[in-house]
Design a protein around this motif. Structure first.
Motif, PDB file in Angstrom:
ATOM      1  N   SER A 151       0.747  -1.218  -0.100  1.00 50.24           N
ATOM      2  CA  SER A 151      -0.048  -0.270   0.292  1.00 50.24           C
ATOM      3  C   SER A 151       1.012   1.192  -0.183  1.00 50.24           C
ATOM      4  O   SER A 151       0.326   1.990  -0.457  1.00 50.24           O
ATOM      5  N   TYR A 161      -5.908   0.102   0.582  1.00 49.81           N
ATOM      6  CA  TYR A 161      -5.317  -0.906  -0.301  1.00 49.81           C
ATOM      7  C   TYR A 161      -6.320  -2.149  -0.294  1.00 49.81           C
ATOM      8  O   TYR A 161      -6.405  -2.791  -1.259  1.00 49.81           O
ATOM      9  N   GLU A 162      -6.489  -2.634   1.057  1.00 47.68           N
ATOM     10  CA  GLU A 162      -7.380  -3.739   0.963  1.00 47.68           C
ATOM     11  C   GLU A 162      -8.861  -3.629   0.365  1.00 47.68           C
ATOM     12  O   GLU A 162      -9.334  -4.393  -0.499  1.00 47.68           O
ATOM     13  N   LEU A 164      -9.781  -1.339  -2.113  1.00 46.70           N
ATOM     14  CA  LEU A 164      -9.538  -1.367  -3.487  1.00 46.70           C
ATOM     15  C   LEU A 164      -9.217  -2.516  -4.250  1.00 46.70           C
ATOM     16  O   LEU A 164      -9.844  -2.888  -5.166  1.00 46.70           O
ATOM     17  N   THR A 165      -8.331  -3.288  -3.830  1.00 47.49           N
ATOM     18  CA  THR A 165      -7.860  -4.529  -4.326  1.00 47.49           C
ATOM     19  C   THR A 165      -8.994  -5.678  -4.190  1.00 47.49           C
ATOM     20  O   THR A 165      -9.318  -6.266  -5.155  1.00 47.49           O
ATOM     21  N   THR A 166      -9.806  -5.841  -2.871  1.00 57.18           N
ATOM     22  CA  THR A 166     -10.767  -6.649  -2.727  1.00 57.18           C
ATOM     23  C   THR A 166     -11.959  -6.145  -3.845  1.00 57.18           C
ATOM     24  O   THR A 166     -12.544  -7.159  -4.345  1.00 57.18           O
ATOM     25  N   ALA A 168     -11.824  -4.672  -6.756  1.00 56.80           N
ATOM     26  CA  ALA A 168     -11.352  -5.144  -7.866  1.00 56.80           C
ATOM     27  C   ALA A 168     -11.486  -6.537  -8.264  1.00 56.80           C
ATOM     28  O   ALA A 168     -11.942  -7.077  -9.395  1.00 56.80           O
ATOM     29  N   GLU A 169     -10.967  -7.386  -7.404  1.00 59.46           N
ATOM     30  CA  GLU A 169     -11.146  -8.831  -7.527  1.00 59.46           C
ATOM     31  C   GLU A 169     -12.723  -9.411  -7.384  1.00 59.46           C
ATOM     32  O   GLU A 169     -12.813 -10.189  -8.251  1.00 59.46           O
ATOM     33  N   THR A 203      -8.915   6.036  -3.927  1.00 60.51           N
ATOM     34  CA  THR A 203      -8.914   6.372  -5.264  1.00 60.51           C
ATOM     35  C   THR A 203      -8.300   7.720  -5.592  1.00 60.51           C
ATOM     36  O   THR A 203      -7.467   7.834  -6.402  1.00 60.51           O
ATOM     37  N   LEU A 206      -4.519   7.334  -4.972  1.00 59.25           N
ATOM     38  CA  LEU A 206      -4.141   6.623  -5.958  1.00 59.25           C
ATOM     39  C   LEU A 206      -3.869   7.556  -7.154  1.00 59.25           C
ATOM     40  O   LEU A 206      -2.664   7.573  -7.981  1.00 59.25           O
TER      41      LEU A 206
END
Length: 217
Positions: A151, A161-162, A164-166, A168-169, A203, A206
């Motif tokens: 992150s 970070y968790e 956003l990545t989750t 997206a997944e 977001t 980022l």
């Protein structure tokens, strides 16, 4: 410990001062910088905002540029491979003397804004000593350590970070969405509002860290 530094340098102490002064509204965005020797560096540079022929003439007459080769012409912006020479002492010391990696650099008007990654604090200190010894200016806006958490590479908190990545997944950003915000919040064990804030702030961080090295319009 790897550190990422953001700051500004006057164009008079960096590169392309003549070009930035001679062509109104011209902007230069560096995509990559490699050192060719301890006395020169070769950046790939996007140039935009100025009149085409005036920009080419200014680059040809710029004392910080040994050579400027046009690689691509997209009407309103141009990709150049340039060779910067001794005038660019600060960036050469960063790249060759401290093993720093320039992640972003944006030049307009009388200053450059840049983001660089140093292998450790000692390397950053060595560059700062060089700057002081040579009477150069580097106004640091932020210093961020990378402590092994991915992150940190993008200026995110662990929670952002968790989220956003989750998201997206699980297909939250797909059209149509593969999961609702409420379902995602339940999966992460946080409230709907907390997740919404993490996604929005993450977001924003980022985009700021990866796209907006230059000031937003």
């Amino acid at each position: 410990m790897v550190v990422i530094v953001r700051g500004t340098v006057p164009s008079s102490e960096f590169a392309l001062r003549h070009t930035l002064e001679a062509v109104p509204n011209v902007e230069v965005e560096i995509e990559r910088i490699v050192s060719t020797s301890e006395h020169s560096a070769m950046p790939l540079s996007w140039v935009r905002g100025g009149e085409r022929e005036a920009t080419a003439t200014a680059l040809e007459n710029d004392p910080s540029v040994e050579d400027a080769t046009l690689l691509a012409d997209f009407d309103d912006e141009w990709l150049y491979r340039m060779e910067w020479v001794d005038h660019v002492k600060f960036i050469l010391q960063m790249v060759t003397g401290a093993d720093a990696t320039v992640l972003d650099a944006y030049g307009s008007g009388d200053r450059w804004m840049l983001r660089a990654m140093y292998p450790d604090r000692d390397a950053l200190s060595a560059v700062d000593e060089f700057r002081a010894d040579h009477g150069l200016t580097f106004d640091v806006e932020s210093v961020r350590r990378l402590d092994g958490d991915p992150s940190g590479r993008f200026g995110l908190t662990a929670g952002q970070y968790e989220a956003l990545t989750t998201a997206a997944e699980r297909g939250f950003f797909e059209v149509p969405r593969g999961i609702t915000l409420q379902e995602l919040a339940e999966e992460l064990g946080i409230s709907h509002q907390a997740l919404s804030e993490r996604i929005r702030r993450g977001t924003d961080a980022l985009i700021d860290d990866t796209l907006l090295i230059k000031p937003p319009p």
